[in-house]
Structures are given as structure tokens and as C-alpha cells.
Design a protein around this motif. Structure first.
Motif, short mmCIF file in Angstrom:
data_model
loop_
_atom_site.label_atom_id
_atom_site.label_comp_id
_atom_site.label_asym_id
_atom_site.label_seq_id
_atom_site.Cartn_x
_atom_site.Cartn_y
_atom_site.Cartn_z
N VAL A 69 0.83 -1.20 0.00
CA VAL A 69 0.00 0.00 0.00
C VAL A 69 0.86 1.24 0.00
CG1 VAL A 69 -1.75 1.32 1.24
CG2 VAL A 69 -1.84 -1.17 1.24
N VAL A 70 0.65 2.11 -0.96
CA VAL A 70 1.30 3.40 -0.99
C VAL A 70 0.27 4.43 -1.41
CG1 VAL A 70 3.59 2.53 -1.52
CG2 VAL A 70 2.05 3.11 -3.37
N ASN A 71 0.54 5.68 -1.18
CA ASN A 71 -0.37 6.74 -1.58
C ASN A 71 0.09 7.35 -2.88
OD1 ASN A 71 -2.16 6.60 0.59
ND2 ASN A 71 -0.77 7.79 1.89
N GLN A 72 -0.87 7.61 -3.75
CA GLN A 72 -0.59 8.28 -5.01
C GLN A 72 -1.65 9.36 -5.23
OE1 GLN A 72 1.89 7.83 -7.18
NE2 GLN A 72 2.86 6.17 -6.08
N ASP A 73 -1.27 10.48 -5.84
CA ASP A 73 -2.27 11.48 -6.22
C ASP A 73 -3.08 10.93 -7.38
OD1 ASP A 73 -1.66 13.45 -4.38
OD2 ASP A 73 0.06 14.12 -5.57
N TYR A 74 -4.40 10.97 -7.22
CA TYR A 74 -5.26 10.42 -8.26
C TYR A 74 -5.64 11.50 -9.26
CZ TYR A 74 -6.96 5.80 -8.95
OH TYR A 74 -7.08 4.51 -9.37
N PRO A 75 -5.52 11.24 -10.56
CA PRO A 75 -5.86 12.24 -11.56
C PRO A 75 -7.37 12.37 -11.74
CG PRO A 75 -5.23 10.22 -12.62
CD PRO A 75 -4.99 10.01 -11.15
N TYR A 76 -7.76 13.31 -12.60
CA TYR A 76 -9.17 13.50 -12.90
C TYR A 76 -9.72 12.26 -13.60
CZ TYR A 76 -8.73 18.47 -11.87
OH TYR A 76 -8.53 19.67 -11.26
N GLU A 77 -11.02 12.06 -13.41
CA GLU A 77 -11.70 11.00 -14.14
C GLU A 77 -11.69 11.35 -15.62
OE1 GLU A 77 -16.25 9.44 -14.27
OE2 GLU A 77 -15.28 9.55 -12.32
N GLN A 78 -11.37 10.35 -16.46
CA GLN A 78 -11.23 10.60 -17.89
C GLN A 78 -12.39 9.95 -18.66
OE1 GLN A 78 -7.21 10.14 -19.43
NE2 GLN A 78 -6.46 9.94 -17.34
N ALA A 79 -13.59 10.45 -18.40
CA ALA A 79 -14.77 9.85 -18.99
C ALA A 79 -14.80 10.00 -20.50
CB ALA A 79 -16.03 10.48 -18.38
N GLU A 80 -14.08 10.96 -21.04
CA GLU A 80 -14.08 11.17 -22.49
C GLU A 80 -13.18 10.17 -23.23
OE1 GLU A 80 -10.64 13.39 -20.82
OE2 GLU A 80 -12.75 13.08 -20.28
N SER A 81 -12.43 9.37 -22.49
CA SER A 81 -11.54 8.39 -23.12
C SER A 81 -12.34 7.40 -23.96
CB SER A 81 -10.75 7.64 -22.04
OG SER A 81 -10.11 6.51 -22.58
N PHE A 84 -13.57 4.18 -22.35
CA PHE A 84 -14.82 4.20 -21.60
C PHE A 84 -16.03 4.49 -22.49
CE2 PHE A 84 -11.59 5.56 -18.43
CZ PHE A 84 -11.66 4.44 -17.61
N SER A 85 -15.85 5.32 -23.49
CA SER A 85 -16.99 5.72 -24.32
C SER A 85 -17.36 4.69 -25.38
CB SER A 85 -16.72 7.08 -24.98
OG SER A 85 -15.59 7.00 -25.85
N LYS A 86 -16.38 3.91 -25.85
CA LYS A 86 -16.64 2.95 -26.92
C LYS A 86 -16.86 1.52 -26.43
CE LYS A 86 -16.24 5.85 -30.37
NZ LYS A 86 -17.41 6.18 -31.23
N LEU A 87 -16.23 1.16 -25.32
CA LEU A 87 -16.34 -0.22 -24.82
C LEU A 87 -17.38 -0.29 -23.71
CD1 LEU A 87 -12.59 -1.32 -24.63
CD2 LEU A 87 -14.24 -1.75 -26.46
N PRO A 88 -18.31 -1.24 -23.79
CA PRO A 88 -19.28 -1.40 -22.70
C PRO A 88 -18.59 -1.93 -21.45
CG PRO A 88 -19.51 -3.16 -24.31
CD PRO A 88 -18.54 -2.18 -24.90
N LEU A 89 -19.25 -1.76 -20.31
CA LEU A 89 -18.65 -2.12 -19.03
C LEU A 89 -18.27 -3.59 -18.98
CD1 LEU A 89 -17.82 -1.46 -16.16
CD2 LEU A 89 -20.20 -1.85 -15.45
N ASP A 90 -19.11 -4.49 -19.50
CA ASP A 90 -18.79 -5.91 -19.39
C ASP A 90 -17.52 -6.26 -20.15
OD1 ASP A 90 -20.01 -5.36 -21.79
OD2 ASP A 90 -21.20 -7.20 -21.86
N VAL A 91 -17.26 -5.56 -21.26
CA VAL A 91 -16.02 -5.78 -22.01
C VAL A 91 -14.83 -5.22 -21.23
CG1 VAL A 91 -14.76 -5.25 -24.14
CG2 VAL A 91 -17.19 -5.81 -24.23
N ARG A 92 -15.02 -4.06 -20.61
CA ARG A 92 -13.94 -3.49 -19.81
C ARG A 92 -13.59 -4.40 -18.64
NH1 ARG A 92 -17.09 1.33 -20.38
NH2 ARG A 92 -17.53 1.44 -18.13
N VAL A 93 -14.61 -5.01 -18.04
CA VAL A 93 -14.35 -5.92 -16.92
C VAL A 93 -13.53 -7.12 -17.38
CG1 VAL A 93 -15.42 -7.52 -15.28
CG2 VAL A 93 -16.36 -5.21 -15.57
#
Length: 345
Positions: A69-81, A84-93
Motif C-alpha cells: 500500500v502506498v499513496n498516489q495522487d489520483y488524476p481526474y476521471e477521464q470519462a471522455e476516453s 470508456f466511451s466505446k467499450l461497454p462495461l462488461d467488455v472493460r471488466v
């Protein structure tokens, strides 16, 4: 007065103030609880979990290099990628499972309070064999990096492990993928201390429910029923596995017992050993009934499937009386443990 109720501070003070240290240590051992009790009896740390919240950044736990476990600064959510926009969730999983799943992590520490590191097993298919050695079965480069990263003289932040860049990409990737990291891999711990430091103080409580496959080598310094503290800790252990780790599908526990503990078990009538076997059997039967969880324990070179032992006892108790089935299962399990430790059959 039940000396088993004395706190660890009082027990340690007794040892330190006594002029005969060897005698005091021996006496104090009969008062102490089991090594994992101190973790099970305290509440987990309270952390601000903002990874899925509205803020733009968060400090979240990640697996990185040799450190769990280490801490990292988390970037912004990249919903426009496009991912995420082309692949459905089940494929991403499916992609997350291919990248993050199917591994066996050996988790260890070189000192009791030292930095915890992990290594990926190179021979997971041999993990159940007697001659499987965690360090020898791991990628030597990975293990060497893990040990270098835990060195006090190493100040720089370790590079992420090969499978981490995906969940570290952005908040959305982390939110979707982190569950896969916990539920698609096998976690193998080589000591009580490391296991419960990780489970109770390092990962968020909700992640306990995500772990599916868990293995641990447990060192038992004295009989689980030696005193009230030990009985309390032993009961709490299996309540923890049954209630807090409610997502388990496979639980494997290897018990390493000191000679006095083995001798006590060998000399105990099976009927008198039912009380300390019962927490294991009850948890195994309940977990198998609710979610098909397999619970196995290893003593000596004897491997027992507790859920299977319960099902076999059900066939003999035609009345279906739960208490009688549990008692018969405990008698059978205690006999097998006793024999595996050199007792008479």
C-alpha cells in the motif's frame, strides 16, 4: 480473578518486573491470547475514502512495486476516453480480469513491524504441494525488487508493478478495476502478523468482502483453549472469516503448532476437544451453505475439508439435528488433527 483477562500491558509489566525472567515468560505465556488477537479486537483505522467522490483528486491505497500500500495522487476521471466511451462495461471488466486477475500473491515481511511486500508466484499450480516454497516459486527479479523497495536506505518512490498502470490511470479505471484485483487473485500470507496487519490496518474494510481466495500459514504458540483470552481470540478469528470476509470462496489455513500444543492435542480425548474445533466447523458449514465456500485446514501433513466433513456427518445423523451434526463433525476433525500430530488412531 481470571488471569486470562489481564491486558497485554499488565502481562508485559509482570515479565519485566519479575527477577526471574525465564520463569516469568513461561508463566505469562499461559495468560496471553493468540498472536492475531490484538488485531481482531481493535477497530480498523478510520480513513477518508474519497476515491469515488466529487473531488478532483484523492489519496488512495495502491499496490506499488514491492509495497502493498502506498499513496498516489489520483488524476481526474477521464470519462471522455475512448476506452470508456466505446467499450461497454462488461467488455472493460473482461480486460481488467485479463490484466489484473489470475495471479497468486505471496505476501510477507522480513521483520515483525517491517514493510510488507508482495511477490507474484511463478508456479501457482504447485502451491498446495508440500515442497512449494513461496520465495523459490516467485519471479526472482520481482522478489529482489520487493526487498530493495523495503530497504530503509531506499528513499525514492518504487516503480509500479506491471499490472498497476491500468487502475492507476484515472479515478474511473480505479473504481471499475479495483474490485477485480481483490476478487480475481489468490492472497497467500506466511505469518499471522503480516496477514492481520494487512487485513485490519492497511486495506479498507469494504475490500475484505471482495477477497475470494485466501491462504495463510498460522503459527499457534499454545493451545487455542489454554485460557479465556485464547478462546476469545480463536472464536473471533472464525467470526472474522465468516462475517467480515463474507466474499470468501476458498479459505486455506495451515497450522504450525509448537511441541507443547501438539502434545496437549495428542493427549486430549476427542470428546473434550469439541469446544475448540466447533468455531472452525460452524464457520465452514455456514459459509458452504451460504456461498459454497471451501474451508480447508492443514495440520502435520493432513489436509481436511471441513465443509465436506460436515456433509459426511449429515449422512449419519438422519434426524437432521444441527447440534448433533456439528458435534459429530468436531469429533471427526479433532481425531484427524490428533492423528496428524502423532496421536493414536
Amino acid at each position: 480473578m481470571d488471569l486470562g483477562l489481564l491486558g497485554d500491558t499488565a502481562i508485559n509489566a509482570f515479565v519485566q518486573l519479575n527477577p526471574s525472567a525465564p520463569w516469568a515468560i513461561k508463566v505469562a505465556e499461559s495468560w496471553r491470547g493468540l498472536p492475531f488477537g490484538k488485531y481482531l479486537q481493535k477497530s480498523p483505522p478510520r480513513r477518508r475514502r474519497s476515491v469515488t467522490g466529487p473531488s478532483s483528486t484523492a489519496r488512495v491505497p495502491l499496490w506499488c512495486g514491492g509495497s502493498i500500500v502506498v499513496n498516489q495522487d489520483y488524476p481526474y476521471e477521464q470519462a471522455e476516453s475512448l476506452f470508456f466511451s466505446k467499450l461497454p462495461l462488461d467488455v472493460r471488466v473482461i480486460i481488467y480480469e485479463m490484466v489484473l486477475g489470475g495471479m497468486l500473491f505471496h505476501i510477507d515481511s522480513e521483520r515483525q513491524d517491517g514493510r510488507i511486500f508482495h511477490s507474484i508466484c511463478a508456479s501457482p499450480e504447485t502451491v498446495g504441494e508440500v515442497h512449494h516454497h513461496p520465495h523459490e516459486a516467485c519471479d526472482s527479479l520481482n522478489l529482489a525488487a520487493a526487498r530493495n523497495n523495503m530497504s530503509p536506505s531506499r528513499q525514492e518512490t518504487p516503480e509500479p508493478s506491471g499490472f498497476l498502470p491500468l487502475p492507476m490511470t484515472c479515478r474511473k479505471a480505479y473504481t471499475e478495476a479495483i474490485e477485480v484485483l481483490y476478487n480475481s487473485n489468490v492472497f497467500d500470507f506466511t505469518s499471522n502478523n503480516v496477514a492481520f496487519r494487512f487485513l485490519k490496518t492497511m486495506i479498507p474494510t469494504q475490500r475484505l468482502r471482495s477477497i475470494r481466495h485466501f491462504r495463510m500459514t498460522m503459527r499457534i504458540p499454545h493451545h487455542p483453549a489454554m485460557n479465556s483470552r485464547s478462546r476469545r481470540d480463536w472464536n473471533a478469528l472464525f467470526e472474522f472469516f465468516g462475517d467480515q470476509m463474507s466474499g470468501l470462496r476458498n479459505l486455506y489455513l495451515k497450522f504450525l503448532m509448537l511441541h507443547p500444543c501438539q502434545q496437549q492435542i495428542r493427549n486430549t480425548e476427542d470428546a473434550n476437544g469439541v469446544h475448540w474445533i466447533r468455531p472452525m466447523v460452524s464457520m465452514a458449514a455456514d459459509s458452504k451453505r451460504k456461498r459454497g465456500c471451501t474451508v480447508e485446514i492443514m495440520t502435520g501433513h493432513e489436509l481436511q475439508n471441513l465443509g465436506l466433513a460436515y456433509e459426511q456427518a449429515e449422512q449419519y445423523i438422519t434426524s437432521g439435528d444441527y447440534e448433533e451434526i456439528v458435534r459429530l463433525t468436531c469429533l471427526t476433525v479433532h481425531k484427524r488433527i490428533r492423528v496428524s500430530l502423532g496421536g493414536q488412531g
